[in-house]
Each structure stands twice: as C-alpha cells, then as structure tokens.
Design an enzyme around this catalytic site. Sequence first.
Site, PDB file in Angstrom:
ATOM      1  N   HIS A   8       0.816  -1.218   0.000  1.00  0.00           N
ATOM      2  CA  HIS A   8       0.000   0.000   0.000  1.00  0.00           C
ATOM      3  C   HIS A   8       0.848   1.266   0.000  1.00  0.00           C
ATOM      4  O   HIS A   8       0.446   2.287  -0.558  1.00  0.00           O
ATOM      5  CB  HIS A   8      -0.955   0.004   1.209  1.00  0.00           C
ATOM      6  CG  HIS A   8      -0.245  -0.048   2.527  1.00  0.00           C
ATOM      7  ND1 HIS A   8       0.243  -1.225   3.052  1.00  0.00           N
ATOM      8  CD2 HIS A   8       0.072   0.925   3.424  1.00  0.00           C
ATOM      9  CE1 HIS A   8       0.810  -0.972   4.214  1.00  0.00           C
ATOM     10  NE2 HIS A   8       0.729   0.318   4.460  1.00  0.00           N
ATOM     11  N   CYS A  64       7.613   0.202  -1.929  1.00  0.00           N
ATOM     12  CA  CYS A  64       6.873   0.228  -0.662  1.00  0.00           C
ATOM     13  C   CYS A  64       6.888   1.691  -0.196  1.00  0.00           C
ATOM     14  O   CYS A  64       7.164   2.575  -1.006  1.00  0.00           O
ATOM     15  CB  CYS A  64       7.457  -0.742   0.362  1.00  0.00           C
ATOM     16  SG  CYS A  64       9.184  -0.466   0.796  1.00  0.00           S
ATOM     17  N   GLY A  65       6.587   1.933   1.062  1.00  0.00           N
ATOM     18  CA  GLY A  65       6.526   3.326   1.494  1.00  0.00           C
ATOM     19  C   GLY A  65       7.877   4.014   1.408  1.00  0.00           C
ATOM     20  O   GLY A  65       8.008   5.126   0.896  1.00  0.00           O
ATOM     21  N   GLY A  67      10.841   2.161   0.374  1.00  0.00           N
ATOM     22  CA  GLY A  67      11.727   1.393  -0.517  1.00  0.00           C
ATOM     23  C   GLY A  67      12.611   0.426   0.255  1.00  0.00           C
ATOM     24  O   GLY A  67      13.194  -0.493  -0.328  1.00  0.00           O
ATOM     25  N   VAL A  68      12.719   0.606   1.559  1.00  0.00           N
ATOM     26  CA  VAL A  68      13.695  -0.161   2.351  1.00  0.00           C
ATOM     27  C   VAL A  68      13.289  -1.631   2.512  1.00  0.00           C
ATOM     28  O   VAL A  68      14.078  -2.536   2.220  1.00  0.00           O
ATOM     29  CB  VAL A  68      13.894   0.486   3.741  1.00  0.00           C
ATOM     30  CG1 VAL A  68      14.803  -0.374   4.607  1.00  0.00           C
ATOM     31  CG2 VAL A  68      14.475   1.887   3.591  1.00  0.00           C
ATOM     32  N   GLY A  69      12.073  -1.864   2.978  1.00  0.00           N
ATOM     33  CA  GLY A  69      11.640  -3.252   3.205  1.00  0.00           C
ATOM     34  C   GLY A  69      11.730  -4.076   1.934  1.00  0.00           C
ATOM     35  O   GLY A  69      12.228  -5.215   1.945  1.00  0.00           O
ATOM     36  N   HIS A  97      27.908  -0.385 -12.728  1.00  0.00           N
ATOM     37  CA  HIS A  97      28.871  -1.102 -11.885  1.00  0.00           C
ATOM     38  C   HIS A  97      28.269  -2.305 -11.170  1.00  0.00           C
ATOM     39  O   HIS A  97      28.963  -3.282 -10.944  1.00  0.00           O
ATOM     40  CB  HIS A  97      29.452  -0.154 -10.820  1.00  0.00           C
ATOM     41  CG  HIS A  97      30.307   0.931 -11.395  1.00  0.00           C
ATOM     42  ND1 HIS A  97      31.061   1.770 -10.609  1.00  0.00           N
ATOM     43  CD2 HIS A  97      30.531   1.322 -12.682  1.00  0.00           C
ATOM     44  CE1 HIS A  97      31.718   2.638 -11.379  1.00  0.00           C
ATOM     45  NE2 HIS A  97      31.404   2.390 -12.645  1.00  0.00           N
ATOM     46  N   ARG A 108       6.454   7.054  -0.626  1.00  0.00           N
ATOM     47  CA  ARG A 108       6.224   8.210   0.254  1.00  0.00           C
ATOM     48  C   ARG A 108       7.340   9.254   0.158  1.00  0.00           C
ATOM     49  O   ARG A 108       7.264  10.297   0.798  1.00  0.00           O
ATOM     50  CB  ARG A 108       6.090   7.742   1.710  1.00  0.00           C
ATOM     51  CG  ARG A 108       4.859   6.872   1.905  1.00  0.00           C
ATOM     52  CD  ARG A 108       4.710   6.428   3.349  1.00  0.00           C
ATOM     53  NE  ARG A 108       3.566   5.523   3.462  1.00  0.00           N
ATOM     54  CZ  ARG A 108       3.541   4.449   4.231  1.00  0.00           C
ATOM     55  NH1 ARG A 108       4.583   4.126   4.974  1.00  0.00           N
ATOM     56  NH2 ARG A 108       2.467   3.688   4.261  1.00  0.00           N
ATOM     57  N   ARG A 131      35.875  -5.263 -14.975  1.00  0.00           N
ATOM     58  CA  ARG A 131      36.267  -5.473 -13.568  1.00  0.00           C
ATOM     59  C   ARG A 131      35.060  -5.644 -12.654  1.00  0.00           C
ATOM     60  O   ARG A 131      35.161  -6.257 -11.590  1.00  0.00           O
ATOM     61  CB  ARG A 131      37.162  -4.329 -13.086  1.00  0.00           C
ATOM     62  CG  ARG A 131      36.461  -2.987 -12.957  1.00  0.00           C
ATOM     63  CD  ARG A 131      37.458  -1.864 -12.686  1.00  0.00           C
ATOM     64  NE  ARG A 131      36.831  -0.617 -12.285  1.00  0.00           N
ATOM     65  CZ  ARG A 131      36.249   0.262 -13.128  1.00  0.00           C
ATOM     66  NH1 ARG A 131      36.200   0.001 -14.430  1.00  0.00           N
ATOM     67  NH2 ARG A 131      35.713   1.376 -12.661  1.00  0.00           N
TER      68      ARG A 131
HETATM   69  C1  RB5 Z   1       4.123   0.238   5.363  1.00  0.00           C
HETATM   70  O1  RB5 Z   1       3.515   1.116   6.240  1.00  0.00           O
HETATM   71  C2  RB5 Z   1       5.624   0.486   5.297  1.00  0.00           C
HETATM   72  O2  RB5 Z   1       6.253   0.063   6.454  1.00  0.00           O
HETATM   73  C3  RB5 Z   1       6.213  -0.208   4.080  1.00  0.00           C
HETATM   74  O3  RB5 Z   1       5.568   0.263   2.938  1.00  0.00           O
HETATM   75  C4  RB5 Z   1       7.687  -0.011   3.827  1.00  0.00           C
HETATM   76  O4  RB5 Z   1       8.035   1.342   3.826  1.00  0.00           O
HETATM   77  C5  RB5 Z   1       8.613  -0.839   4.594  1.00  0.00           C
HETATM   78  O5  RB5 Z   1       9.844  -0.796   4.425  1.00  0.00           O
END
Ligand code: RB5
Length: 141
Positions: A8, A64-65, A67-69, A97, A108, A131
């Site tokens: 979401h 995701c919100g 990008g990290v997860g 690279h 977000r 390389r």
């Molecule tokens: C969802 O609220 C949020 O945690 C997810 O989209 C994301 O940002 C996780 O890394």
Amino acid sequence: MIILASDHGGYELKEKIKNYLAKNYDVVDVGAFVYDDKDDYPKYAKLAMQRMIESKNARAIVLCGSGVGMSIICNRYKGIYATIGVSEEQVRLARQHNNINVLNLGGRNTSFAKAKKLIEVFLNTDFEGGRHTKRLNAIDK
Ligand code: RB5
C-alpha cells in the site's frame, strides 16, 4: 519485460508508473491490485522475485513506502541486485557497476516526476562488465 509490485505504501506511485510504462513496454503487475493499508510488503516482494527468477533478462520496479523493506527482501534472492533509487547518477552507477536488475522506490518519498527520471536511467543504462563482473561473481560465491 518489466515486473511491477508494491504494497500500500507504494501503490499509488506503482499505478502511475504502470500506466506510464505500459505505452512502451511489456509490463507485468503482480500486485497489490487495490489499496489496502493492512497488506504487507513481503508478500509482493516474493511474488515479484519469483517472477524475476522465472523470466530471463527481466527487470523489476518494486515499491513500498520507503523502498527499504522491499530492497531487503529482493536482495535475498540469488541473481537479484536491488537498490533504492536515490538520484539519476546513483541509479546510473548502480546499472553500470552493480548491474542492478531491480529498482526499489519509496512511494512516500519519491514524486512521479522523479520516479520517471530514475526509471529512464534504470532501463536505458548498460552494465559495463569488465572489472565489475569479477566483483559481482564474488558476491554470488
Ligand atoms: C508500510 O507502512 C511500510 O512500512 C512499508 O511500505 C515499507 O516502507 C517498509 O519498508
């Protein structure tokens, strides 16, 4: 083929990207198909990465919100090189690279205008090989 996925947090931006890319590319959206603030990003990362592994030479854009997860999960799959898109220069280097085949975006923290610029670089920059191949092989070992 370009595979798209989001939870979401990235849903709204994914939908805009899908409409934008569908004019020129073969786009496969593995979900989410509706906005549901109770959905969880691991489900959609898994669907996208399974599709990547089945498809030769595909690229994926997975949101995701933040990008990290999504980037954490994508990078757990062998043969997947994923990073969050921060700037055009960083994405260019990530292609040249690191041969990234997945671009993660935070719905977000990324405007549609910026996403389009990052995606253009992601899709139109070649891996330099040389390389850098040795270094990627070392990761896979
Ligand atoms: C969802 O609220 C949020 O945690 C997810 O989209 C994301 O940002 C996780 O890394």
